[in-house]
Scaffold this active site. Structure first.
Site, mmCIF file in Angstrom:
data_model
loop_
_atom_site.group_PDB
_atom_site.id
_atom_site.type_symbol
_atom_site.label_atom_id
_atom_site.label_comp_id
_atom_site.label_asym_id
_atom_site.label_seq_id
_atom_site.Cartn_x
_atom_site.Cartn_y
_atom_site.Cartn_z
ATOM 1 N N CYS A 174 -79.625 98.858 63.681
ATOM 2 C CA CYS A 174 -79.548 98.337 64.601
ATOM 3 C C CYS A 174 -79.454 99.187 65.765
ATOM 4 C CB CYS A 174 -77.910 97.744 65.213
ATOM 5 S SG CYS A 174 -77.859 97.016 66.564
ATOM 6 N N CYS A 215 -75.992 99.275 67.862
ATOM 7 C CA CYS A 215 -74.432 100.087 67.460
ATOM 8 C C CYS A 215 -75.270 100.823 66.511
ATOM 9 C CB CYS A 215 -74.066 99.084 66.831
ATOM 10 S SG CYS A 215 -74.147 97.900 65.945
ATOM 11 N N CYS A 268 -76.908 90.982 64.277
ATOM 12 C CA CYS A 268 -75.700 92.006 63.447
ATOM 13 C C CYS A 268 -74.328 92.556 63.204
ATOM 14 C CB CYS A 268 -76.129 93.359 65.094
ATOM 15 S SG CYS A 268 -74.898 95.095 64.130
ATOM 16 N N CYS A 306 -71.779 94.242 65.762
ATOM 17 C CA CYS A 306 -72.630 94.239 67.304
ATOM 18 C C CYS A 306 -72.173 92.773 67.981
ATOM 19 C CB CYS A 306 -72.837 95.711 67.631
ATOM 20 S SG CYS A 306 -74.585 95.493 67.622
ATOM 21 N N CYS A 342 -87.620 87.878 60.057
ATOM 22 C CA CYS A 342 -88.281 88.340 60.715
ATOM 23 C C CYS A 342 -87.400 88.932 62.288
ATOM 24 C CB CYS A 342 -89.393 86.706 61.330
ATOM 25 S SG CYS A 342 -90.552 86.341 60.090
#
Length: 136
Positions: A50, A53, A94, A97, A116
Site C-alpha cells: 500500500c 501505509c 487496504c 489504513c 484491478c
C-alpha cells in the site's frame, strides 16, 4: 516516503500523500486505464505494498495482465473487499489504513478473481513477504 500512521485524520493524509495519491487512496479515485506505472511491470519476485501505509498487499507472482495492475490473489489479511460506493463491483481497500485500492471482478469464464488495482495505490518492494495468499 515514510509510512503514515495506520488511521490518521484527513489532514494528516494530505500532509504525507501527493494530491494524486490522496485523490485515489482517500477519495476513491481511479487511474486512467493503461496509464499507471505498474500496468506493464511484471517483476519475477518481490511484492506490492500500500502506498499509504506500506502494508504488503500482493506477491509479485500473482500479477496478471490487465488495463490496470491486476492480481489473482491477495495477501488476504491485508486486503478487504467491501460494497462499492457507486454501481460497480466490490471495492478493494487496504485493511490496515482503509485506502482505496481498486475493484475485484469475478468473471464467469474465469476460475479466479481479478483484482484491478490503481498504480497510484501501490508501490513495488523488491523483497519477499511471508504471508498467506487467498481470495477476499
Amino acid at each position: 516516503m515514510p509510512p503514515a500512521p495506520a488511521r490518521p485524520g484527513e489532514d494528516a493524509w494530505r500532509a504525507v500523500l501527493s494530491p494524486e495519491e490522496y485523490r485515489v487512496l482517500r477519495s476513491g479515485g481511479t487511474d486512467a486505464v493503461g496509464k499507471g506505472e505498474y500496468v506493464n511491470f511484471f517483476p519475477a519476485a518481490g511484492h506490492f505494498a500500500c502506498r499509504g501505509c506500506s502494508a504488503p498487499l500482493y506477491q509479485a507472482a500473482s500479477k496478471i495482465a490487465g488495463g490496470w495492475p491486476a492480481f489473482e490473489r491477495a495477501l488476504s489479511q491485508n486486503v478487504e473487499a467491501v460494497p462499492a460506493r457507486r454501481r460497480a463491483p466490490r471495492e478493494l481497500r487496504c485493511a490496515t489504513c482503509g485506502g482505496h485500492l481498486g475493484h475485484v471482478f469475478q468473471r464467469r469464464h474465469e476460475a479466479h478473481q481479478r483484482h484491478c488495482v490503481n498504480s497510484t495505490s501501490i508501490q513495488f518492494v523488491n523483497s519477499a513477504v511471508a504471508l498467506a495468499e487467498g481470495h477476499v
